[in-house]
Design an enzyme around this catalytic site. Structure first.
Site, mmCIF file in Angstrom:
data_model
loop_
_atom_site.group_PDB
_atom_site.id
_atom_site.type_symbol
_atom_site.label_atom_id
_atom_site.label_comp_id
_atom_site.label_asym_id
_atom_site.label_seq_id
_atom_site.Cartn_x
_atom_site.Cartn_y
_atom_site.Cartn_z
ATOM 1 N N LYS A 53 0.849 -1.198 0.000
ATOM 2 C CA LYS A 53 0.000 0.000 0.000
ATOM 3 C C LYS A 53 0.881 1.242 0.000
ATOM 4 O O LYS A 53 0.663 2.174 -0.781
ATOM 5 C CB LYS A 53 -0.930 -0.002 1.227
ATOM 6 N N GLN A 97 -4.962 -1.498 9.498
ATOM 7 C CA GLN A 97 -4.896 -2.821 8.878
ATOM 8 C C GLN A 97 -5.569 -3.866 9.776
ATOM 9 O O GLN A 97 -5.248 -3.978 10.954
ATOM 10 C CB GLN A 97 -3.418 -3.189 8.627
ATOM 11 N N ASP A 120 -11.241 2.841 3.791
ATOM 12 C CA ASP A 120 -11.598 1.424 3.704
ATOM 13 C C ASP A 120 -13.111 1.246 3.585
ATOM 14 O O ASP A 120 -13.597 0.164 3.264
ATOM 15 C CB ASP A 120 -11.112 0.687 4.965
#
Ligand code: NDP
Length: 292
Positions: A53, A97, A120
């Site tokens: 990422k 995460q 997200d």
């Protein structure tokens, strides 16, 4: 034989368009979108995701920050970092995460992220906006699935779509997105009866189950589009192999188009994360999201 849907190439092209959008935001609005990723613990797969990422964020010209915290970080300390990032105006996207260590309440963490920075798309506000047809930051893998389906089929209006799996991160949001594209959507799950019969009705199949090669070719309506989200590691012929939730060998003989694993949906996820970060940055600045 089915047409292969090349997610790797599609994601690369999307990242190219994102880089152009980022350059235009810098030049015309003095705005550099920035993504902060928080990793708690030492999970090897998570470390690889986070590194990828960061790399791709920098490659498209955006700012990237990584916050690595030890596995014994307290929930309060993690929430404090999230709050700090919420208050930092140079950060436009925040991603914690998953999974976080068991002593931390992941829902609490996700819902502490400012919904405007929730790239997200897991905050209840964004989930609610998506399901009520309002503009939202939407979960990345589902967005990637729908982008690939539209790139392959064009308009999805009126298609019978069957989503196998009802998780909050893939199944439910992808079903909402397909509904917004005017598909007739069926969501199947582990308690569904006659799954092969349900899947045989589908013009578009999205498999997000986490069971290696479960969907067989004789479940597929001839000519259907098959988007395989599954990432499963198996042993075959003494070798470690990645396979999807669809039995590729039998499905590709019947489907009209199909994503491979790897190289299908997987590469789309980070590209869509970058897409969401540009969208969040533009919204925060009060300007229109550039075309990507
Ligand atoms: P979850 O385990 O959260 O959900 C799996 C879903 O599949 C559940 O809704 C479950 O039903 C359903 N299911 C399980 N067994 C069956 C069965 N035999 N028949 C029908 N339905 C079944 O998984 P995720 O949604 O998180 O992930 C799904 C897959 O996608 C995984 O392989 C994962 O690795 C992959 N993935 C890939 C990503 C990417 O490409 N970047 C990102 C995210 C996930 P029930 O609700 O009844 O238990």
């Amino acid at each position: 034989m089915a047409k292969l849907i090349d997610g790797k190439a599609y994601a690369e092209a999307l990242r190219g368009r994102i880089a152009v959008a980022v350059a235009s935001l810098k030049k015309n609005h003095n705005l550099t979108p920035g993504l902060a990723v928080v990793l708690v613990g030492e999970d090897p797969a998570s470390k690889v995701y986070v590194a990828n990422k960061a790399k791709q964020t920098v490659e498209v010209g955006m700012n990237s920050w990584e916050h690595k915290m030890p596995a014994d970080t307290s929930e309060a300390d993690l929430l404090a970092i999230v709050q700090k990032l919420n208050n930092d105006s140079s950060v436009h996207g925040i991603l914690v995460q998953m999974p976080v260590p068991k002593h931390i309440d992941s829902a609490k963490v996700l819902n502490t992220i400012d919904p405007a920075k929730d790239v997200d798309g897991f905050h209840v506000v964004n989930v609610g906006r998506l399901s009520t047809g309002q503009d939202a930051l939407t979960a990345c893998t589902p967005v990637g699935c729908v982008m690939l389906a539209k790139a392959t089929l064009g308009k999805l209006d009126g298609l019978n779509a069957v989503v196998i799996g009802r998780s909050n991160i893939v199944g439910k949001p992808v079903a909402q997105l397909l509904l917004a594209e005017n598909c007739t959507v069926t969501i199947a799950h582990s308690k569904s009866k006659d799954l092969p019969g349900i899947v045989r009705q589908a013009d578009l199949v999205i498999a997000a189950v986490g069971r290696p090669e479960m969907v067989k070719g004789d479940w597929i309506k001839p000519g259907a589009c098959v988007i395989d989200v599954g990432i499963n590691r198996i042993e075959r012929d003494g070798k470690n192999k990645l396979v999807g939730d669809c039995d590729f060998a039998s499905c590709e003989k019947v489907a009209g188009s199909i994503t491979p694993v790897p190289g299908g949906v997987g590469p789309m996820t980070i590209a869509c994360l970058l897409h969401n970060t540009v969208k969040a940055a533009a919204a925060m600045k009060g300007i229109k999201t550039p075309e990507m």
